[in-house]
Every structure is written in structure tokens, then in C-alpha cells.
Design a protein around this motif. Structure first.
Motif, PDB file in Angstrom:
ATOM      1  N   ALA A  91     -12.093  -6.348  -0.460  1.00  0.00           N
ATOM      2  CA  ALA A  91     -11.990  -4.902  -1.134  1.00  0.00           C
ATOM      3  C   ALA A  91     -12.912  -4.719  -2.208  1.00  0.00           C
ATOM      4  O   ALA A  91     -13.421  -5.498  -2.895  1.00  0.00           O
ATOM      5  N   ASP A  92     -13.138  -3.530  -2.260  1.00  0.00           N
ATOM      6  CA  ASP A  92     -14.314  -3.075  -3.551  1.00  0.00           C
ATOM      7  C   ASP A  92     -13.416  -3.266  -4.613  1.00  0.00           C
ATOM      8  O   ASP A  92     -11.984  -3.270  -4.828  1.00  0.00           O
ATOM      9  N   ASN A 106     -10.520  -0.461  -2.113  1.00  0.00           N
ATOM     10  CA  ASN A 106     -10.769  -0.061  -0.783  1.00  0.00           C
ATOM     11  C   ASN A 106     -11.141  -1.225   0.083  1.00  0.00           C
ATOM     12  O   ASN A 106     -12.203  -1.920  -0.024  1.00  0.00           O
ATOM     13  N   GLU A 107     -10.484  -1.358   1.139  1.00  0.00           N
ATOM     14  CA  GLU A 107     -10.885  -2.705   2.283  1.00  0.00           C
ATOM     15  C   GLU A 107     -11.844  -2.349   3.112  1.00  0.00           C
ATOM     16  O   GLU A 107     -12.070  -1.075   3.573  1.00  0.00           O
ATOM     17  N   PHE A 108     -12.619  -3.329   3.341  1.00  0.00           N
ATOM     18  CA  PHE A 108     -13.510  -3.447   4.550  1.00  0.00           C
ATOM     19  C   PHE A 108     -13.674  -4.510   5.152  1.00  0.00           C
ATOM     20  O   PHE A 108     -13.446  -5.634   4.302  1.00  0.00           O
ATOM     21  N   ARG A 122     -11.682   2.794   7.721  1.00  0.00           N
ATOM     22  CA  ARG A 122     -12.201   1.331   7.163  1.00  0.00           C
ATOM     23  C   ARG A 122     -13.639   1.020   7.728  1.00  0.00           C
ATOM     24  O   ARG A 122     -13.840   1.194   8.947  1.00  0.00           O
ATOM     25  N   LYS A 126       0.862  -1.214  -0.176  1.00  0.00           N
ATOM     26  CA  LYS A 126      -0.105  -0.057   0.115  1.00  0.00           C
ATOM     27  C   LYS A 126       0.836   1.299  -0.089  1.00  0.00           C
ATOM     28  O   LYS A 126       1.811   1.536   0.743  1.00  0.00           O
ATOM     29  N   GLU A 138      -1.833   4.518   4.264  1.00  0.00           N
ATOM     30  CA  GLU A 138      -2.872   3.823   5.080  1.00  0.00           C
ATOM     31  C   GLU A 138      -4.294   4.572   4.751  1.00  0.00           C
ATOM     32  O   GLU A 138      -4.404   5.766   4.624  1.00  0.00           O
ATOM     33  N   TYR A 139      -5.352   3.801   4.801  1.00  0.00           N
ATOM     34  CA  TYR A 139      -6.631   4.175   4.528  1.00  0.00           C
ATOM     35  C   TYR A 139      -6.848   5.114   5.819  1.00  0.00           C
ATOM     36  O   TYR A 139      -6.785   4.928   7.134  1.00  0.00           O
ATOM     37  N   ARG A 140      -7.724   6.392   5.475  1.00  0.00           N
ATOM     38  CA  ARG A 140      -8.118   7.047   6.595  1.00  0.00           C
ATOM     39  C   ARG A 140      -9.484   6.538   7.253  1.00  0.00           C
ATOM     40  O   ARG A 140      -9.640   6.703   8.530  1.00  0.00           O
ATOM     41  N   GLU A 169     -12.269  -0.710  -6.305  1.00  0.00           N
ATOM     42  CA  GLU A 169     -10.972   0.295  -6.434  1.00  0.00           C
ATOM     43  C   GLU A 169     -10.028  -0.144  -5.353  1.00  0.00           C
ATOM     44  O   GLU A 169      -9.236   0.688  -5.370  1.00  0.00           O
TER      45      GLU A 169
END
Length: 71
Positions: free
Chosen positions: A56-57, A61-63, A17, A10, A13-15, A59
Motif C-alpha cells: 500500500a502506498d 492505496n493497494e497495489f 488496482r 475498508k 472497494e477500490y475502483r 495514502e
């Protein structure tokens, strides 16, 4: 709160989640299958045997999809 581990692949880091919690009468595996049909992919982030599934979607983006929770 579940810490988000740093991953070498990565750039940042994602802001934010998201954690999705299916209703008590829904099954986690059913929700994961539904999300995969919509384009999500399973992601291995090195958590091992946990009660949640990381996806991950399209794009990237993880969830997380948590195990069902009682309301």
C-alpha cells in the motif's frame, strides 16, 4: 484477473488496482524493497502463499508486485 477480496476494514472497494510486473532481469524482492524505501508498506489481504506481494502506498492505496515475467 485477480479478484480483490472484500475487507472489513475498508469503507469502499477500490475502483482500480495496479499490478506491477518487474522485468525479467529484476527481482521481485528487490522491487518490493525499493518501494518500501519510497514509503510503501506490506499489506496482508489474506491471499496466503501467492507469487505476488500486496503493498500500500502512504495514502493506503493497494497495489501488487508480481513475480518477474518473461517478455
Amino acid at each position: 484477473m485477480v479478484p480483490v477480496p472484500a475487507s472489513e476494514g475498508k469503507q469502499v472497494e477500490y475502483r482500480l488496482r495496479l499490478d506491477l510486473a518487474p522485468c525479467a532481469d529484476d527481482d521481485q524482492s528487490v522491487e518490493v524493497a525499493r518501494l518500501e524505501q519510497l514509503g510503501a508498506e506490506r499489506v496482508d489481504v489474506g491471499h496466503g502463499d501467492e507469487t505476488f506481494m500486496v503493498l500500500a502506498d502512504p495514502e493506503g492505496n493497494e497495489f501488487c508486485v508480481l513475480s518477474p515475467r518473461d517478455r
